[in-house]
Design a protein around this motif. Structure first.
Motif, mmCIF file in Angstrom:
data_model
loop_
_atom_site.group_PDB
_atom_site.id
_atom_site.type_symbol
_atom_site.label_atom_id
_atom_site.label_comp_id
_atom_site.label_asym_id
_atom_site.label_seq_id
_atom_site.Cartn_x
_atom_site.Cartn_y
_atom_site.Cartn_z
ATOM 1 N N ARG A 211 0.839 -1.205 0.000
ATOM 2 C CA ARG A 211 0.000 0.000 0.000
ATOM 3 C C ARG A 211 0.872 1.252 0.000
ATOM 4 N NH1 ARG A 211 -2.906 -0.775 4.635
ATOM 5 N NH2 ARG A 211 -3.800 -2.592 3.605
ATOM 6 N N LEU A 212 1.985 1.186 0.730
ATOM 7 C CA LEU A 212 2.921 2.317 0.753
ATOM 8 C C LEU A 212 3.497 2.565 -0.644
ATOM 9 C CD1 LEU A 212 5.657 2.982 3.401
ATOM 10 C CD2 LEU A 212 6.282 2.956 1.008
ATOM 11 N N ILE A 213 3.898 1.484 -1.325
ATOM 12 C CA ILE A 213 4.448 1.602 -2.678
ATOM 13 C C ILE A 213 3.420 2.223 -3.620
ATOM 14 C CG2 ILE A 213 5.207 0.244 -4.685
ATOM 15 C CD1 ILE A 213 6.486 -1.704 -2.654
ATOM 16 N N GLN A 214 2.177 1.870 -3.422
ATOM 17 C CA GLN A 214 1.113 2.345 -4.307
ATOM 18 C C GLN A 214 0.737 3.801 -4.038
ATOM 19 O OE1 GLN A 214 -2.431 -0.005 -4.048
ATOM 20 N NE2 GLN A 214 -3.430 0.991 -5.772
ATOM 21 N N GLU A 215 0.743 4.207 -2.760
ATOM 22 C CA GLU A 215 0.161 5.494 -2.398
ATOM 23 C C GLU A 215 1.159 6.573 -2.022
ATOM 24 O OE1 GLU A 215 -2.519 4.595 0.755
ATOM 25 O OE2 GLU A 215 -3.857 3.360 -0.490
ATOM 26 N N SER A 216 2.394 6.216 -1.711
ATOM 27 C CA SER A 216 3.338 7.230 -1.232
ATOM 28 C C SER A 216 3.668 8.235 -2.333
ATOM 29 C CB SER A 216 4.630 6.568 -0.748
ATOM 30 O OG SER A 216 5.575 7.573 -0.399
ATOM 31 N N PRO A 217 3.570 9.538 -2.018
ATOM 32 C CA PRO A 217 3.930 10.560 -3.014
ATOM 33 C C PRO A 217 5.439 10.768 -3.119
ATOM 34 C CG PRO A 217 3.197 11.613 -0.984
ATOM 35 C CD PRO A 217 3.069 10.134 -0.761
ATOM 36 N N GLU A 218 6.199 10.186 -2.177
ATOM 37 C CA GLU A 218 7.647 10.358 -2.164
ATOM 38 C C GLU A 218 8.321 9.209 -2.907
ATOM 39 O OE1 GLU A 218 9.370 12.900 -1.071
ATOM 40 O OE2 GLU A 218 7.547 13.936 -0.419
ATOM 41 N N PRO A 219 8.942 9.482 -4.064
ATOM 42 C CA PRO A 219 9.566 8.386 -4.826
ATOM 43 C C PRO A 219 10.730 7.722 -4.097
ATOM 44 C CG PRO A 219 10.095 10.529 -5.810
ATOM 45 C CD PRO A 219 9.068 10.781 -4.760
ATOM 46 N N LEU A 220 11.387 8.467 -3.182
ATOM 47 C CA LEU A 220 12.560 7.910 -2.508
ATOM 48 C C LEU A 220 12.166 6.770 -1.563
ATOM 49 C CD1 LEU A 220 15.549 8.336 -2.668
ATOM 50 C CD2 LEU A 220 15.415 9.935 -0.759
ATOM 51 N N VAL A 221 11.108 6.975 -0.763
ATOM 52 C CA VAL A 221 10.696 5.913 0.159
ATOM 53 C C VAL A 221 10.101 4.745 -0.637
ATOM 54 C CG1 VAL A 221 8.353 6.812 0.573
ATOM 55 C CG2 VAL A 221 9.445 5.385 2.296
ATOM 56 N N THR A 222 9.436 5.036 -1.762
ATOM 57 C CA THR A 222 8.925 3.966 -2.623
ATOM 58 C C THR A 222 10.076 3.122 -3.160
ATOM 59 O OG1 THR A 222 7.107 5.421 -3.276
ATOM 60 C CG2 THR A 222 7.492 3.484 -4.638
ATOM 61 N N LEU A 223 11.173 3.803 -3.525
ATOM 62 C CA LEU A 223 12.347 3.105 -4.047
ATOM 63 C C LEU A 223 12.957 2.186 -2.992
ATOM 64 C CD1 LEU A 223 14.487 2.715 -6.280
ATOM 65 C CD2 LEU A 223 15.653 4.744 -5.391
ATOM 66 N N VAL A 224 13.110 2.703 -1.774
ATOM 67 C CA VAL A 224 13.698 1.896 -0.689
ATOM 68 C C VAL A 224 12.814 0.689 -0.389
ATOM 69 C CG1 VAL A 224 14.400 1.915 1.738
ATOM 70 C CG2 VAL A 224 14.872 3.900 0.313
ATOM 71 N N ALA A 225 11.500 0.912 -0.347
ATOM 72 C CA ALA A 225 10.564 -0.187 -0.056
ATOM 73 C C ALA A 225 10.589 -1.230 -1.165
ATOM 74 C CB ALA A 225 9.153 0.376 0.111
ATOM 75 N N LEU A 226 10.632 -0.759 -2.414
ATOM 76 C CA LEU A 226 10.589 -1.699 -3.540
ATOM 77 C C LEU A 226 11.872 -2.518 -3.638
ATOM 78 C CD1 LEU A 226 8.665 -2.563 -5.750
ATOM 79 C CD2 LEU A 226 9.707 -0.887 -7.267
ATOM 80 N N LYS A 227 13.009 -1.932 -3.256
ATOM 81 C CA LYS A 227 14.260 -2.699 -3.238
ATOM 82 C C LYS A 227 14.174 -3.854 -2.242
ATOM 83 C CE LYS A 227 17.621 0.750 -4.818
ATOM 84 N NZ LYS A 227 18.773 1.596 -4.439
ATOM 85 N N THR A 228 13.527 -3.600 -1.111
ATOM 86 C CA THR A 228 13.331 -4.672 -0.130
ATOM 87 C C THR A 228 12.410 -5.750 -0.688
ATOM 88 O OG1 THR A 228 13.790 -3.411 1.879
ATOM 89 C CG2 THR A 228 12.186 -5.175 2.073
ATOM 90 N N VAL A 229 11.330 -5.335 -1.351
ATOM 91 C CA VAL A 229 10.412 -6.300 -1.970
ATOM 92 C C VAL A 229 11.156 -7.136 -3.013
ATOM 93 C CG1 VAL A 229 8.407 -6.510 -3.493
ATOM 94 C CG2 VAL A 229 8.322 -4.972 -1.526
ATOM 95 N N LEU A 230 12.046 -6.492 -3.786
ATOM 96 C CA LEU A 230 12.820 -7.205 -4.801
ATOM 97 C C LEU A 230 13.697 -8.285 -4.161
ATOM 98 C CD1 LEU A 230 14.014 -7.652 -7.628
ATOM 99 C CD2 LEU A 230 15.507 -5.674 -7.238
ATOM 100 N N ARG A 231 14.379 -7.928 -3.078
ATOM 101 C CA ARG A 231 15.241 -8.913 -2.409
ATOM 102 C C ARG A 231 14.412 -10.052 -1.808
ATOM 103 N NH1 ARG A 231 18.402 -4.152 -1.428
ATOM 104 N NH2 ARG A 231 17.136 -3.581 0.375
ATOM 105 N N ILE A 232 13.275 -9.701 -1.221
ATOM 106 C CA ILE A 232 12.412 -10.723 -0.634
ATOM 107 C C ILE A 232 11.855 -11.631 -1.720
ATOM 108 C CG2 ILE A 232 10.182 -11.073 0.520
ATOM 109 C CD1 ILE A 232 10.828 -8.643 2.269
ATOM 110 N N ALA A 233 11.443 -11.049 -2.847
ATOM 111 C CA ALA A 233 10.859 -11.832 -3.941
ATOM 112 C C ALA A 233 11.840 -12.857 -4.485
ATOM 113 C CB ALA A 233 10.388 -10.907 -5.055
ATOM 114 N N GLY A 234 13.130 -12.525 -4.448
ATOM 115 C CA GLY A 234 14.139 -13.459 -4.938
ATOM 116 C C GLY A 234 14.522 -14.532 -3.941
#
Length: 559
Positions: A211-234
């Motif tokens: 939800r944070l990735i979808q709704e956050s207006p700040e691209p920097l926190v979205t980037l940090v969160a998505l990098k974690t999702v990427l590592r977890i997904a692998g």
């Protein structure tokens, strides 16, 4: 009597006036008495609890918020350590009820028994929790996260005990966008610990991150969160299903569609370099996450295709930053539709301009990976792949002349030869172990077309006019062809550049005639090194197949 209570009352009056290190040191001294006496008697501990000790701790710790700290104050370190110790103080074990959401990773086990140091004092933990909620200082917030990590290290059961009562991590996801970037990074690293060390899938927490990735207006926190999702997904194939069913895959595809439209409209021109860098990195991570979610999952590949994403993924091929991940996505799609993949790659090769050498090389390398499969080789033939590759060679006309044609002035011979090598590798891969492709290539006169296109490169020279005197050479020594090929690949070769180019191409053709060129794709390899690599590959193949996996081309006369 009441010594702790009186001390706390006095400190409460001074907490707003004394410097933070001094009041912190004083509170640590009081807690030191409590800690030393606790194994013998809990009287001072109870006096601390009843004397409003926890609100005082919160006030003292929050005094550090906003201070400029180049390094952690030792008094703050000591006080936080004592607060962590307080979480272990209590008369009885806290009850933890099993409310695990499945599926979970293989190897996960919920321990009902209380082994190791366990948290017994939720009031003390709430001090840390409230500090993180209210503070914005990066040093203070990261120390709180480190303290929580320490409790998990004591006993994995502490995570479940705390999360199913006070929900600290779940709540922190909601406020982490308000924290400094350093704190965001530490928080998401803490989240990764759950998956990588506790082998636990925190479904509810991951939904909040999504939800944070979808709704956050700040691209920097979205980037940090998505990098974690990427590592977890692998981490495990299970996440390909989890993130599809949660809607994350669909969310990423929608964002990539939007970004592709912007990219197409802007023509790859950067309007605001500072913001653009973050946006570009975010798009790269989105593409890499989609690659990870497609890997080994036909269902996810079908989802991507059903979203109509193929035309938009093609847009990302033009940008070198996005190309690697985009090609990987297309390669995953080839599992369900190899012909569509081939038509995209062959089309991109034929439409690429003279100066887009790196694009051509990247496309050819991707093509080589798919040509390793029987389905890929069949689709290549049906999609006019041979004609596409030969058109690449014909477009190189005059590039190896001395001097080269004006249009090739900025391209070095080594770059041209690298492109020739990868093109011939792809042709070899398509023919290798595929009798239908071999028959098609021979029957349609493509061997002759290949020879014509190679002659047009310019290194083989033009036809001599009748009566013209032959060229004279200073070195007339007779040498074996193998020696000449070795010299052609030497960095200190005495041969003229055109002769070097000729011999290198002849070396490629020699390996191609053996059906082994696609096994060696490095222009820097000497012929001997290539032959050794081929021999090793053939041994491995012969070991798996009693008949051997080698298909020889026809004799020279037949060719």
């Amino acid at each position: 009597m009441d010594c702790i209570k009186i001390s706390l009352q006095n400190l409460s009056r001074l907490v707003d006036t004394l410097p933070p290190p001094e009041v912190s040191e004083a509170v640590s001294l009081v807690l030191g008495f409590v800690k030393d006496s606790y194994p013998i008697s809990s009287a001072l501990f109870l006096e601390f609890e009843n004397g409003e000790g926890y609100p005082l701790l919160l006030k003292v710790l929050l005094r550090y918020d906003g201070l400029t700290q180049s390094e952690v104050d030792p008094h703050l370190e000591e006080l936080l350590g004592l607060v962590v110790w307080l979480t272990t103080c209590g008369r009885s074990e806290l009850k933890v009820f099993d409310s695990i959401t499945y599926p979970q990773l293989e190897g996960f086990k919920f321990h009902h028994e209380a082994s190791g140091v366990t948290v017994k004092n939720l009031q003390a933990f709430q001090v840390l929790q409230n500090v993180f909620h209210k503070a914005s200082d990066p040093v203070l917030c990261t120390k709180v996260l480190s303290s929580i990590r320490t409790m998990w290290a004591w006993n994995a059961r502490n995570f479940f005990l705390l999360e199913w009562t006070l929900q600290p991590i779940s709540q922190f996801v909601e406020i982490v966008p308000l924290k400094p970037t350093l704190v965001q990074m530490h928080f998401f690293q803490l989240l990764e610990v759950l998956v990588f060390e506790l082998h636990y899938v925190p479904h509810e927490i991951l939904r909040k991150v999504q939800r944070l990735i979808q709704e956050s207006p700040e691209p920097l926190v979205t980037l940090v969160a998505l990098k974690t999702v990427l590592r977890i997904a692998g981490r495990d194939p299970l996440f390909t299903d989890i993130f599809r069913d949660s809607g994350l895959l669909g969310l990423l595809l929608a964002q990539l569609r939007k970004q592709a439209k912007i990219l197409r409209k802007s023509g790859n021109k950067e309007s605001n370099p500072g913001v653009q860098d973050i946006e570009r990195e975010l798009t790269c991570v989105m593409l890499r996450t989609v690659v990870t979610l497609l890997k080994g999952s036909v269902r996810n590949a079908v989802v991507l295709k059903d979203h109509g994403m193929v035309p938009f993924i093609k847009i990302f091929l033009d940008d070198e930053c996005y190309r690697g991940a985009s090609l990987s996505i297309l390669e995953q799609l080839s599992v369900i539709n190899a012909e569509e993949y081939m038509s995209i790659i062959v089309g991109a090769l034929c439409s690429s301009t003279q100066g887009e050498l790196q694009l051509k090389l990247d496309l050819l390398k991707s093509l080589l990976r798919i040509l390793e499969t029987p389905k890929g080789r069949a689709a290549f033939r049906v999609s006019s792949g041979f004609n596409g590759l030969l058109s690449l060679l014909s477009d190189l006309e005059g590039s190896l002349r001395e001097p080269p044609l004006q249009t090739w002035g900025a391209v070095s011979p080594s770059q041209t030869l690298d492109l020739v090598l990868h093109t011939l590798c792809a042709v070899s891969a398509a023919l290798y172990l595929d009798p239908v492709n071999g028959d098609f290539f021979r029957r349609t006169g493509l061997f002759e077309k290949l020879a014509e296109d190679l002659c047009l490169l310019g290194c083989f020279g033009a036809l001599q006019e009748e009566g013209a005197p032959p060229h004279s050479w200073e070195d007339t020594k007779v040498r074996p062809f193998a020696d000449l090929m070795s010299a052609a690949f030497s960095s200190a070769s005495p041969l003229p550049p055109k002769i070097q180019s000729c011999l290198q191409i002849l070396s490629f053709l020699d390996s191609m005639a053996r059906g082994t060129l696609h096994l060696c794709r490095d222009l820097k390899d000497s012929p001997r090194a290539r032959q050794e690599a081929v021999a090793d590959a053939q041994k491995g193949e012969a070991g798996s197949d009693p008949q051997g996996n080698f298909t020889q081309w026809p004799d020279l006369e037949d060719r």
